[in-house]
Structures are given as structure tokens and as C-alpha cells.
Design an enzyme around this catalytic site. Structure first.
Site, PDB file in Angstrom:
ATOM      1  CG  HIS A 199      -2.360  -6.755   2.874  1.00 56.37           C
ATOM      2  ND1 HIS A 199      -2.967  -7.490   3.872  1.00 56.37           N
ATOM      3  CD2 HIS A 199      -1.588  -7.624   2.172  1.00 56.37           C
ATOM      4  CE1 HIS A 199      -2.559  -8.755   3.780  1.00 56.37           C
ATOM      5  NE2 HIS A 199      -1.736  -8.860   2.747  1.00 56.37           N
TER       6      HIS A 199
ATOM      7  CG  ASP B  83       0.688  -2.078   5.779  1.00 60.53           C
ATOM      8  OD1 ASP B  83       1.782  -2.570   6.141  1.00 60.53           O
ATOM      9  OD2 ASP B  83      -0.172  -2.730   5.147  1.00 60.53           O
TER      10      ASP B  83
ATOM     11  CD  GLN C 112       4.975  -5.818   0.260  1.00 59.89           C
ATOM     12  OE1 GLN C 112       6.051  -6.100  -0.280  1.00 59.89           O
ATOM     13  NE2 GLN C 112       4.168  -6.741   0.765  1.00 59.89           N
TER      14      GLN C 112
ATOM     15  CE  LYS D 299       4.882  -8.890   3.152  1.00 58.51           C
ATOM     16  NZ  LYS D 299       4.188  -9.877   3.990  1.00 58.51           N
TER      17      LYS D 299
ATOM     18  CB  CYS E  87      -4.360 -10.084   1.160  1.00 57.74           C
ATOM     19  SG  CYS E  87      -4.128 -11.801   1.575  1.00 57.74           S
TER      20      CYS E  87
END
Lengths: 138, 400
Positions: free
Chosen positions: B115, B192, B195, B218, B358
Site C-alpha cells: 500500500h 503492515d 488487512q 479495519k 493506493c
């Protein structure tokens, strides 16, 4: 097949792709991106005494953006910089409020259904911003 | 299971007709998270400041939220949990503060699947500090080519910063391979997790990473708050990111000293209400039967992928199999822009996202200028998937 936004007039404008291609010897040129969705337009314009004689564009974009670029290809020749700026203001007002358009800009009415979708306003406006930018160069 | 879960989300009481499939962008908020946040904001005081009862209660609740997040992550201690404004801020924090420890010529390894939040901060550091970026490519199915770790991770590598799961393809990264490659050269690992966290608690100890970033919105919590987890020893080595109140030891006219983590990285008034909401969200998540939920989500994902495969004009952007994959599905439709697809489905109350997500380097690597994305969460059901597939069929007729 019905859709609130994708009415026949918009689809026909996008399909027609009026003014597609690029001028070899333009008086002004611009390339703009919509960073939110990746729409991109390259636009060239020729002028005679401040009046648009030809406008061509390459538009890699959504249907709404292609329809707006096509409308420019169809209707911009014969207008001057001031008129294009006024038309852009009228389009912004239409999208922001869906208010009735001044008679001079009735051709923009086709985009009235987009007013309820703020995330798509930039798609319609991108070709007009590109045209204004190209006109600012000569 | 779905109906009982939906009753816990205020969204479904207000928007029962909506087929919400934009969970990779923002999940709906759980009622406990909303109540906890509203409760705090309804009678609030600042934290770490004052000895009156209201302020003490706020400080206690904020600390409790940190402890809940620590449990959610299986962190060694609460001091390893830094509250930020979201995953983007967490990743920027590492890029800035860890970046301060790097010198020209040091290498940071990223992947082409990142991202922008885990890409642009490193590009800026490259310009600022002269570090070198080395990029792990993706395979044609969108998975990160971890076989390339061997030649891209060199003795000059100081950090591998990589997504735990792609926000475009849904592919889950082989973290064990990444960590092994980093350890072989003494490099650190930043994951990261934006998600991943929506699909169950994360065990940072088992993953073996040094940093883990995610956002509250999220994983069924409020917007405006996120987390950077870092190993205690790692955080202790890093200089501050933002400066201001709350992050100092002492300040004179000439100089300042800085507090120990996590306070060192929480300058100014933190997002107290949101953090407390996040604490409630992850607390709720830890009560759920995740093995059952994963089977359920995989069943929905299989239905969605099978339905998409029927459309000749559709090209999947990501793995077609269910292995190491979350229910995030991106695709192109030949000759039709993703925003047009999303618009027509939106008119039918199917909530999708379209564009480059993104992740422009990833889409470029996969030969795509933009994709439509459907992303599932635990409250979705077969009716949502079917509404999406029927809506797509309708969209193709409208737009062709």
C-alpha cells in the site's frame, strides 16, 4: 437497463468520443490525473484570436470523464477562454447543487444526475480543468 | 452465525438493505466499540494529567485499552503498544524514527505489493537519507515472490517492511520466509497488518516480526486510531517521531529528554475515546470462534471467485485459489472502468471500491490501470455475494 447516472445521453457522449486524438501543433496542452481513481486526460488546443478553433484529447478514464471530454470536443470550438471558465463554474455549480443551469450552458444538463455523487464530481470536471489549463498557456 | 453477528452491528439496523463489501477500506463498527467510545466521550477528561476522579477514570480506561490490544497481539507487555492515528501513522512513525538510525547506503526491502502507506514514506526517506530501496517483485497471480528474498536481502539490509496481506489481492505473505531472510543478515521486520487484523487476533510473538502496524477502523473499531506494536528493546532504541506534550522526560530552554515508550511516541492528547473503542472491539474479537469464521469466510470467498469466473470479460487481480488468502477480491472488466462498475452496483446497494487502491506499483506490475474490489467480513452472507454477482451482470449490461 436502467441506471440513475448512466443515462443514454451520457453513454452516447462517451461512445462518440468527440475530439479524440491529439493536435500536432497545439497552442496549448495539458495533462491531468485524478489521483483518486487514476483517470488521465491529455488535451491539446488551437486558438485563433483567442477563440478555440480545435480541441483534441486522449482520455483514459471512466465513462463520466470520457463523456465530459467528448462534450468538450463537440462544443468547445468557437468559445474563448472566458466562456470556458464561465462554463466550468456553471458545471461546478450544477454538480454542487443541481440548480438549474443558465440557458447558455444547457449542454451541461446531461451531467445533472451526477450531482448526488460527490466522489464522481472530479471525473466530470477533470476534462474541463485540463481545457482551462491548456488555455492558460498561450 | 451471520444473523446473530449482524445484530451486534448498528449498521445493519440502519442499512439492512446494503450489501456492504468494502470491508478492506473500513469495516463496520461493533456495538461494544461504539458504546465504549461514546461512553468515554460523553463524560471525558484528558489522560495522564490530573488527579480528579474523571481524569483518573480516563487514564485507567486508556491503559485498559492498551492492555486489551496487547492481549489481542499476544504482545509481551503493554509498553509495546503505541496508539497512533492509524496504520498510516504507524508506518510513518517507523519510517521516520527507525529511518533516523539509518545511514546512506543502508538498504530497506519492500515489496511491489505494498500500500502507498508502506511505500511513500520509504521513498521519502530514500530522498532524505540516501538509503537504498530493494523491491521484492510479485508473481503473475499477485503473490509476493519470496523466492527472491535470497538475492534481494543482503548484508546491507537493515529492515524488511512488508504487508502481512495485500489490500488488493488478498494474498497473505509468507512471513516466516521474510523473517528468516531478515534474521540471516541481522535485519528487522515491519509488518503492515492493516488487512490481516479484521480476520482474527494476531500473534506477534509467533510471527517473529519487530514491528506490527494496524488500524482500528479495519477491525470493527472507531476511525482515527491505530496501533504500532514494537518489541520493547526496539522501541527503546528509536528517537521520537512527533514532538510535544506527553512524550518528554524534562524540557529546559536548551534541551529536552524523552519519555520511555510508548509515551515517547504519543505526543499530544491521544485519541482517548477511539482507543477505548478499539479496546472494546478487540476484546469482542477475542471471544469469537475464529476457526469457524475462517471456514465461513472461505466458503463465501469460494462462491464469489466461482461466480466471477463465469464472466469472460473479468480478469482476476490476485490468486484464484483459497490458500493463504483473505476474502479480498479485485478484478478488471475489459473495457469498463472500475468506478463505473462501482457506481452501477452502488445504485443497487452493493458497496464496492474501485481504482488503484493506493497500490499503483502493484497494479502496474500486474498490468492493470485500476480494479474493482469486493472485500468480505464476518458479517457478510451468501445474499451479499449473490447481490454482488447479479449486480455485476447488470452493470455489464448497463455499461456495455
Amino acid at each position: 437497463m436502467s441506471s440513475t447516472v448512466y443515462q443514454q445521453a451520457i453513454k452516447e457522449l462517451a461512445e462518440a468520443a468527440h475530439g479524440s486524438g491529439l493536435l500536432e501543433h497545439p497552442d496549448g496542452a495539458s495533462r491531468l490525473d485524478n489521483p483518486l481513481c487514476g483517470d488521465r486526460i491529455s488535451l491539446t488546443v488551437q486558438l485563433d484570436g483567442g477563440v478555440i478553433t480545435a480541441v483534441r484529447h486522449e482520455t483514459r478514464a471512466c465513462l463520466l470523464c470520457r463523456a465530459a471530454a467528448s462534450l468538450i470536443g463537440l462544443t468547445a470550438p468557437g468559445k474563448n477562454r472566458k466562456e470556458i471558465a464561465e462554463e466550468t463554474v456553471a458545471l461546478e455549480a450544477l454538480l454542487a447543487s443541481s440548480h438549474a443551469l443558465p440557458a447558455a450552458w444547457k449542454e451541461l444538463e446531461v451531467f445533472a444526475p451526477v450531482s448526488g455523487y460527490p466522489s464522481r464530481h472530479g471525473c466530470v470536471l477533470l476534462p474541463f480543468k485540463a481545457l482551462n489549463e491548456a488555455l492558460a498557456q498561450p | 452465525m451471520t444473523i446473530a453477528l449482524r445484530e451486534q452491528f448498528p449498521f445493519y439496523a440502519a442499512r439492512a438493505a446494503c450489501h456492504y463489501l468494502d470491508n478492506a477500506a473500513t469495516s463496520q463498527i461493533h456495538s461494544q466499540a461504539l458504546a465504549a467510545m461514546v461512553g468515554q466521550e460523553s463524560h471525558r477528561a484528558n489522560v495522564h494529567r490530573s488527579p480528579y476522579r474523571l481524569a483518573e477514570a480516563a487514564t485507567q480506561a486508556y491503559g485498559d485499552a492498551r492492555a486489551k490490544v496487547a492481549r489481542f497481539l499476544n504482545a509481551a507487555s503493554c509498553a509495546e503498544v503505541v496508539f497512533t492515528s492509524g496504520a498510516t501513522a504507524s508506518l510513518n512513525l517507523v519510517a521516520y524514527s527507525f529511518g533516523e538510525t539509518l545511514k546512506a547506503g543502508d538498504e530497506v526491502v519492500l515489496s511491489a505489493a505494498e500500500h502507498h502507506s508502506n511505500f511513500v514514506p520509504w521513498l521519502r526517506l530514500k530522498e532524505r537519507a540516501g538509503i537504498c530501496l530493494r523491491i521484492l517483485p510479485v508473481l503473475p497471480n499477485g503473490r509476493i515472490d519470496t523466492a527472491r528474498l535470497q538475492d534481494l536481502v543482503t548484508e546491507r539490509c537493515r529492515l524488511i517492511a512488508i504487508t502481512h496481506c495485500s489490500n488488493v489481492t488478498g494474498a497473505v505473505t509468507d512471513v516466516a520466509a521474510v523473517v528468516a531472510a531478515a534474521r540471516a543478515v541481522g535485519a528487522k521486520v515491519l509488518l503492515d497488518g492493516a488487512q490481516q487484523v479484521q480476520h482474527g487476533p494476531v500473534d506477534v510473538a509467533a510471527l517473529g516480526a519487530d514491528f506490527y502496524a494496524f488500524s482500528s477502523h479495519k477491525c470493527f473499531g472507531p476511525t482515527g486510531v491505530g496501533v504500532l506494536w514494537g518489541k520493547k528493546a526496539m522501541l527503546a532504541l528509536l528517537p521520537p517521531f512527533l514532538s510535544g506534550g506527553g512524550m518528554v522526560g524534562s524540557v529546559s530552554l536548551e534541551t529536552a529528554t524523552f519519555a520511555a515508550p510508548p509515551a515517547r511516541f504519543e505526543a499530544g492528547t491521544p485519541p482517548v475515546g477511539q482507543a477505548i473503542g478499539l479496546g472494546a472491539a478487540v476484546d469482542w474479537m477475542m471471544t469469537l470462534p475464529w476457526a469457524e469464521i475462517h471456514r465461513y469466510e472461505s466458503m463465501l470467498l469460494a462462491r464469489l471467485l466461482a461466480g466471477l469466473a463465469v464472466f469472460p470479460a473479468v480478469r482476476l487481480i490476485g490468486p484464484a485459489d483459497l490458500h493463504a488468502r483473505l476474502p479480498i477480491v479485485s478484478f478488471e472488466v475489459a473495457g469498463i472502468h472500475p468506478h463505473d462498475v462501482c457506481q452501477v452496483l452502488g445504485e443497487r446497494e452493493v458497496a464496492l471500491r474501485g481504482g488503484h487502491h493506493c497500490a499503483q506499483p502493484l497494479l502496474a506490475a500486474l498490468g492493470s490501470e485500476g480494479a474493482t474490489r469486493a472485500s468480505l467480513a464476518l458479517y457478510n452472507d451468501q445474499a451479499d455475494v449473490d447481490a454482488f454477482l447479479n449486480g455485476l451482470e447488470h452493470a455489464l449490461k448497463v455499461l456495455s
